[in-house]
Design an enzyme around this catalytic site. Structure first.
Site, PDB file in Angstrom:
ATOM      1  N   ILE A 145       0.815  -1.232   0.000  1.00 26.66           N
ATOM      2  CA  ILE A 145       0.000   0.000   0.000  1.00 26.66           C
ATOM      3  C   ILE A 145       0.842   1.274   0.000  1.00 26.66           C
ATOM      4  CG2 ILE A 145      -2.062  -1.073   1.000  1.00 26.66           C
ATOM      5  CD1 ILE A 145      -1.310   0.501   3.636  1.00 26.66           C
ATOM      6  N   TYR A 173      10.315  -1.330  16.881  1.00 21.38           N
ATOM      7  CA  TYR A 173       9.970   0.061  17.206  1.00 21.38           C
ATOM      8  C   TYR A 173      11.200   0.913  17.512  1.00 21.38           C
ATOM      9  CZ  TYR A 173       5.417  -2.242  18.172  1.00 21.38           C
ATOM     10  OH  TYR A 173       4.274  -3.005  18.119  1.00 21.38           O
ATOM     11  N   THR A 205      -4.082   0.206  18.559  1.00 18.81           N
ATOM     12  CA  THR A 205      -3.456  -0.690  19.542  1.00 18.81           C
ATOM     13  C   THR A 205      -3.719  -0.221  20.967  1.00 18.81           C
ATOM     14  OG1 THR A 205      -1.351  -1.518  20.387  1.00 18.81           O
ATOM     15  CG2 THR A 205      -1.270   0.632  19.334  1.00 18.81           C
ATOM     16  N   TYR A 214       5.931   3.687  17.710  1.00 22.38           N
ATOM     17  CA  TYR A 214       4.744   2.957  17.229  1.00 22.38           C
ATOM     18  C   TYR A 214       3.470   3.524  17.860  1.00 22.38           C
ATOM     19  CZ  TYR A 214       1.577  -1.205  17.336  1.00 22.38           C
ATOM     20  OH  TYR A 214       0.522  -2.080  17.267  1.00 22.38           O
ATOM     21  N   ASN A 234      -3.287  -7.497  23.212  1.00 22.26           N
ATOM     22  CA  ASN A 234      -2.541  -8.770  23.133  1.00 22.26           C
ATOM     23  C   ASN A 234      -3.402  -9.969  22.722  1.00 22.26           C
ATOM     24  OD1 ASN A 234      -0.956  -6.858  25.032  1.00 22.26           O
ATOM     25  ND2 ASN A 234       0.547  -8.344  24.343  1.00 22.26           N
ATOM     26  N   TRP A 235      -3.832  -9.960  21.460  1.00 26.47           N
ATOM     27  CA  TRP A 235      -4.561 -11.091  20.877  1.00 26.47           C
ATOM     28  C   TRP A 235      -3.523 -12.168  20.549  1.00 26.47           C
ATOM     29  CZ3 TRP A 235      -8.411  -8.726  16.710  1.00 26.47           C
ATOM     30  CH2 TRP A 235      -9.147  -7.698  17.313  1.00 26.47           C
ATOM     31  N   ARG A 237       0.324  -8.207  31.380  1.00 27.54           N
ATOM     32  CA  ARG A 237      -0.483  -8.154  30.160  1.00 27.54           C
ATOM     33  C   ARG A 237      -1.764  -8.952  30.388  1.00 27.54           C
ATOM     34  NH1 ARG A 237       3.012  -5.049  29.126  1.00 27.54           N
ATOM     35  NH2 ARG A 237       4.339  -4.899  27.283  1.00 27.54           N
ATOM     36  N   TYR A 275      16.403  -6.198  23.231  1.00 30.54           N
ATOM     37  CA  TYR A 275      15.798  -5.337  22.199  1.00 30.54           C
ATOM     38  C   TYR A 275      16.726  -4.230  21.700  1.00 30.54           C
ATOM     39  CZ  TYR A 275      11.075  -7.157  23.346  1.00 30.54           C
ATOM     40  OH  TYR A 275       9.971  -7.935  23.532  1.00 30.54           O
ATOM     41  N   ASP A 291       8.778  -0.063  28.211  1.00 32.09           N
ATOM     42  CA  ASP A 291       7.689  -1.036  28.270  1.00 32.09           C
ATOM     43  C   ASP A 291       6.420  -0.431  28.861  1.00 32.09           C
ATOM     44  OD1 ASP A 291       6.517  -3.475  27.869  1.00 32.09           O
ATOM     45  OD2 ASP A 291       7.877  -4.600  29.157  1.00 32.09           O
TER      46      ASP A 291
HETATM   47  N1  LIG Z   1      -2.058  -8.995  17.448  1.00 29.57           N
HETATM   48  C1  LIG Z   1      -2.270  -8.117  18.406  1.00 29.57           C
HETATM   49  O1  LIG Z   1      -2.430  -8.472  19.564  1.00 29.57           O
HETATM   50  C2  LIG Z   1      -2.331  -6.643  18.120  1.00 29.57           C
HETATM   51  C3  LIG Z   1      -2.290  -5.793  19.240  1.00 29.57           C
HETATM   52  C4  LIG Z   1      -2.368  -4.427  19.004  1.00 29.57           C
HETATM   53  C5  LIG Z   1      -2.541  -3.924  17.735  1.00 29.57           C
HETATM   54  N2  LIG Z   1      -2.603  -4.785  16.687  1.00 29.57           N
HETATM   55  C6  LIG Z   1      -2.776  -4.172  15.357  1.00 29.57           C
HETATM   56  O2  LIG Z   1      -3.563  -5.027  14.528  1.00 29.57           O
HETATM   57  C7  LIG Z   1      -3.084  -5.001  13.187  1.00 29.57           C
HETATM   58  C8  LIG Z   1      -2.779  -6.408  12.686  1.00 29.57           C
HETATM   59  O3  LIG Z   1      -1.874  -7.038  13.572  1.00 29.57           O
HETATM   60  P1  LIG Z   1      -1.357  -8.530  13.383  1.00 29.57           P
HETATM   61  O4  LIG Z   1      -1.061  -9.027  14.741  1.00 29.57           O
HETATM   62  O5  LIG Z   1      -2.278  -9.294  12.499  1.00 29.57           O
HETATM   63  O6  LIG Z   1       0.024  -8.254  12.638  1.00 29.57           O
HETATM   64  P2  LIG Z   1       0.677  -8.976  11.358  1.00 29.57           P
HETATM   65  O7  LIG Z   1       2.051  -8.437  11.236  1.00 29.57           O
HETATM   66  O8  LIG Z   1       0.524 -10.439  11.480  1.00 29.57           O
HETATM   67  O9  LIG Z   1      -0.225  -8.468  10.157  1.00 29.57           O
HETATM   68  C9  LIG Z   1      -0.015  -7.254   9.481  1.00 29.57           C
HETATM   69  C10 LIG Z   1      -0.102  -7.542   8.004  1.00 29.57           C
HETATM   70  O10 LIG Z   1      -0.001  -6.295   7.300  1.00 29.57           O
HETATM   71  C11 LIG Z   1       0.767  -6.520   6.140  1.00 29.57           C
HETATM   72  N3  LIG Z   1       1.350  -5.250   5.712  1.00 29.57           N
HETATM   73  C12 LIG Z   1       2.192  -4.453   6.408  1.00 29.57           C
HETATM   74  N4  LIG Z   1       2.566  -3.395   5.669  1.00 29.57           N
HETATM   75  C13 LIG Z   1       1.950  -3.537   4.459  1.00 29.57           C
HETATM   76  C14 LIG Z   1       1.946  -2.776   3.272  1.00 29.57           C
HETATM   77  N5  LIG Z   1       2.693  -1.670   3.159  1.00 29.57           N
HETATM   78  N6  LIG Z   1       1.198  -3.192   2.236  1.00 29.57           N
HETATM   79  C15 LIG Z   1       0.470  -4.329   2.340  1.00 29.57           C
HETATM   80  N7  LIG Z   1       0.432  -5.093   3.434  1.00 29.57           N
HETATM   81  C16 LIG Z   1       1.167  -4.708   4.490  1.00 29.57           C
HETATM   82  C17 LIG Z   1       1.851  -7.507   6.589  1.00 29.57           C
HETATM   83  O11 LIG Z   1       2.426  -8.165   5.476  1.00 29.57           O
HETATM   84  C18 LIG Z   1       1.058  -8.420   7.501  1.00 29.57           C
HETATM   85  O12 LIG Z   1       0.573  -9.536   6.804  1.00 29.57           O
HETATM   86  C19 LIG Z   1      -1.870  -4.060  13.190  1.00 29.57           C
HETATM   87  O13 LIG Z   1      -2.294  -2.779  12.777  1.00 29.57           O
HETATM   88  C20 LIG Z   1      -1.437  -4.009  14.644  1.00 29.57           C
HETATM   89  O14 LIG Z   1      -0.808  -2.789  14.968  1.00 29.57           O
HETATM   90  C21 LIG Z   1      -2.479  -6.130  16.849  1.00 29.57           C
HETATM   91  O1  LIG Z   2      11.127 -13.371  24.715  1.00 26.27           O
HETATM   92  C1  LIG Z   2      10.473 -12.438  25.222  1.00 26.27           C
HETATM   93  C2  LIG Z   2       9.634 -11.564  24.489  1.00 26.27           C
HETATM   94  C3  LIG Z   2       8.931 -10.560  25.135  1.00 26.27           C
HETATM   95  N1  LIG Z   2       9.049 -10.404  26.466  1.00 26.27           N
HETATM   96  C4  LIG Z   2       8.248  -9.338  27.168  1.00 26.27           C
HETATM   97  O2  LIG Z   2       6.885  -9.715  27.057  1.00 26.27           O
HETATM   98  C5  LIG Z   2       6.026  -8.574  27.045  1.00 26.27           C
HETATM   99  C6  LIG Z   2       5.074  -8.649  25.869  1.00 26.27           C
HETATM  100  O3  LIG Z   2       5.812  -8.598  24.675  1.00 26.27           O
HETATM  101  P1  LIG Z   2       5.151  -8.625  23.197  1.00 26.27           P
HETATM  102  O4  LIG Z   2       3.975  -9.497  23.144  1.00 26.27           O
HETATM  103  O5  LIG Z   2       6.227  -8.959  22.267  1.00 26.27           O
HETATM  104  O6  LIG Z   2       4.707  -7.132  22.942  1.00 26.27           O
HETATM  105  P2  LIG Z   2       3.953  -6.001  23.766  1.00 26.27           P
HETATM  106  O7  LIG Z   2       2.816  -6.549  24.533  1.00 26.27           O
HETATM  107  O8  LIG Z   2       4.940  -5.250  24.580  1.00 26.27           O
HETATM  108  O9  LIG Z   2       3.487  -5.060  22.589  1.00 26.27           O
HETATM  109  C7  LIG Z   2       2.485  -5.476  21.664  1.00 26.27           C
HETATM  110  O10 LIG Z   2       1.228  -5.161  22.237  1.00 26.27           O
HETATM  111  C8  LIG Z   2       0.291  -4.984  21.232  1.00 26.27           C
HETATM  112  C9  LIG Z   2       1.069  -4.634  19.979  1.00 26.27           C
HETATM  113  O11 LIG Z   2       0.620  -3.349  19.579  1.00 26.27           O
HETATM  114  C10 LIG Z   2       0.830  -5.492  18.772  1.00 26.27           C
HETATM  115  O12 LIG Z   2       0.893  -6.831  19.115  1.00 26.27           O
HETATM  116  C11 LIG Z   2       2.522  -4.768  20.349  1.00 26.27           C
HETATM  117  O13 LIG Z   2       3.116  -3.532  20.380  1.00 26.27           O
HETATM  118  C12 LIG Z   2       6.976  -7.371  27.060  1.00 26.27           C
HETATM  119  O14 LIG Z   2       7.089  -6.935  28.396  1.00 26.27           O
HETATM  120  C13 LIG Z   2       8.310  -7.935  26.591  1.00 26.27           C
HETATM  121  O15 LIG Z   2       9.385  -7.214  27.129  1.00 26.27           O
HETATM  122  C14 LIG Z   2       9.870 -11.255  27.213  1.00 26.27           C
HETATM  123  O16 LIG Z   2       9.990 -11.122  28.455  1.00 26.27           O
HETATM  124  N2  LIG Z   2      10.543 -12.226  26.559  1.00 26.27           N
END
Ligand SMILES: NC(=O)c1ccc[n+]([C@@H]2O[C@H](COP(=O)([O-])OP(=O)(O)OC[C@H]3O[C@@H](n4cnc5c(N)ncnc54)[C@H](O)[C@@H]3O)[C@@H](O)[C@H]2O)c1
Ligand SMILES: O=c1ccn([C@@H]2O[C@H](COP(=O)(O)OP(=O)(O)O[C@H]3OC[C@](O)(CO)[C@H]3O)[C@@H](O)[C@H]2O)c(=O)[nH]1
Length: 386
Positions: A74, A102, A136, A182, A211-212, A257, A328, A334
């Protein structure tokens, strides 16, 4: 499927949905749900399709024709506007959303989460199309309680930690803590969408996922993703368990979380899609307040569950501490605690999550073991023989 009605008893008409980021973790589950339980058509936009290939082939599947894949970045593809125009609704999931990026790729992170989302908002607004945008829970940043003394009894008061869409502030760290690139980009795109709604009448819904987790989340380093890549915690810990190595606790694993099963969360998104009158103009927390753990507790539970589903004995020392700088790099920070206030989603959509943390880990780790254990074993034996 016939005669499906919305929450107000009105018939649900089939719609065309332009889903951007459909090939990712959440997108793949949403596509699955829309294909198997509804009559909607999906224009699936992504640069990758691996996670939805089971929906795209073979052509004899019952939903043949209702899902089309468009390999589009996109950032630079003029076909995007045409797809948004063809659809009744656009769902934008596309983003860089792994914390390891990030602070190490802050420019890509900001471009992906703000600049690249701008045309999507613009095309929806100009063409009078509805938008569901994925933000998010990170927009809340840290809790107010995080700034209280450790021993303060106020830390137990929900007023100091519960995260509410219409009341909580967004508290980020200093600019040099690039972790917040982010959250800040997501916050600005939320504000832009909100302003498009207020000034130009854009019909929007903003989703804040907490955190899905579940099958198909991220990748296992060296198997279906880069060996040096750092995915989100579920995949990091799964990788450690599959390799029979200690789970790494960043800064002691004290952060908290709430984790929600992807299938529960997808139910909520489906309600938003099919109930525009109840979802438009709202920002929704989507999480499971009952599934709160520290990251250390998550590691302990995953170790127990993995042992159950794999039949393997856990390591004597199942976890190891690692500093955030080592794990990281510079600029990491965090969120201390994330509990979603559920008032708005309960009121508008009557939705509640169902699955306990133990149950969701059991089904997810069963999937991880079935999908990856053999490949990891082979990769590890190759490394030792070389
Ligand atoms: N999984 C979670 O718990 C979680 C938590 C907070 C926010 N979100 C938000 O939900 C959304 C989806 O998350 P997800 O966990 O499925 O992540 P994901 O990385 O699995 O999915 C994101 C998808 O977007 C596609 N993408 C990225 N940039 C693109 C571009 N320029 N053109 C076309 N495709 C592109 C990637 O290829 C990827 O398949 C994100 O916006 C993320 O910030 C997810
Ligand atoms: O090996 C590891 C990895 C991570 N941690 C710690 O776990 C906490 C959760 O980490 P993570 O699920 O990677 O990410 P966050 O919850 O911090 O952030 C996400 O929340 C939503 C979203 O926007 C998209 O999914 C993303 O930003 C964290 O404390 C890590 O430090 C660990 O201990 N060991």
């Amino acid at each position: 499927m016939a005669g499906r009605v919305d929450l107000d008893g009105n018939p649900i008409n089939p719609m065309t949905i332009c889903m951007i980021g459909a090939g990712g973790f959440i997108g793949s589950h949403l596509c699955e749900k829309l294909m198997s339980e509804t009559q909607h058509t999906v224009l699936a936009v992504d640069v990758y399709s691996d996670k939805i290939k089971h929906l795209l082939e073979p052509t004899s599947l019952p939903w043949n024709g209702r899902i089309q894949f468009h390999r589009i970045n996109i950032k630079n593809d003029s076909r995007l506007e045409g797809l948004i125009k063809m659809a009744d609704l656009t769902v934008n999931l596309a983003a860089i959303c792994t914390p390891a990026d990030y602070n190490t790729r802050p420019l890509d992170t900001i471009y992906s989460n703000f600049i690249d989302a701008l045309p999507v908002v613009k095309y929806c607004s100009e063409n009078g199309k509805r938008l569901i945008h994925f933000s998010t829970c990170e927009v809340y940043g840290k809790t107010i309680g995080a700034f209280l003394p450790e021993e303060s009894p106020l830390r137990q008061d929900p007023a100091y930690f519960l995260l509410s869409e219409d009341a909580s502030p967004c508290i980020f760290g200093p600019i040099e803590k690039q972790r917040w690139s982010y959250a800040c980009a997501k916050q600005l795109i939320e504000r832009l969408i909100y302003a498009e709604g207020a000034e130009n009448g854009l019909e929007f819904t903003i989703v804040r996922p907490f955190n899905w987790i579940g099958p198909r989340m991220d990748f296992i380093p060296g198997i279906d993703g880069p060996s040096e890549g750092v995915p989100r915690v579920l995949a990091c810990f799964s990788n450690n368990l599959l390799r029979h190595e200690p789970l790494k606790l960043v800064d002691g694993g004290h952060s908290q979380r709430t984790f929600i099963y992807i299938k529960d969360a997808i139910e909520a998104v489906s309600l938003m899609i099919e109930n525009p009158a109840r979802a438009n103009g709202h920002i929704f927390n989507v999480g499971n307040p009952n599934n709160e753990v520290t990251v250390k507790q998550l590691a302990e539970m995953m170790t127990q569950v993995y042992s159950k589903v794999s039949g393997e004995t856990p390591l004597e020392t199942p976890t190891v501490d690692v500093s955030s700088k080592e794990f990281y790099g510079e600029g990491y920070d965090d969120s201390d605690k994330r509990i979603p206030d559920m008032t708005i989603i309960n009121r508008q959509l009557g939705w509640n999550p169902k699955t306990s943390l133990w149950d969701l880990l059991e089904s997810t780790l069963t999937y991880q073991h079935r999908t990856y254990a053999e490949a990891v074993k082979q990769a590890m034996s190759k490394t030792t023989t070389n």
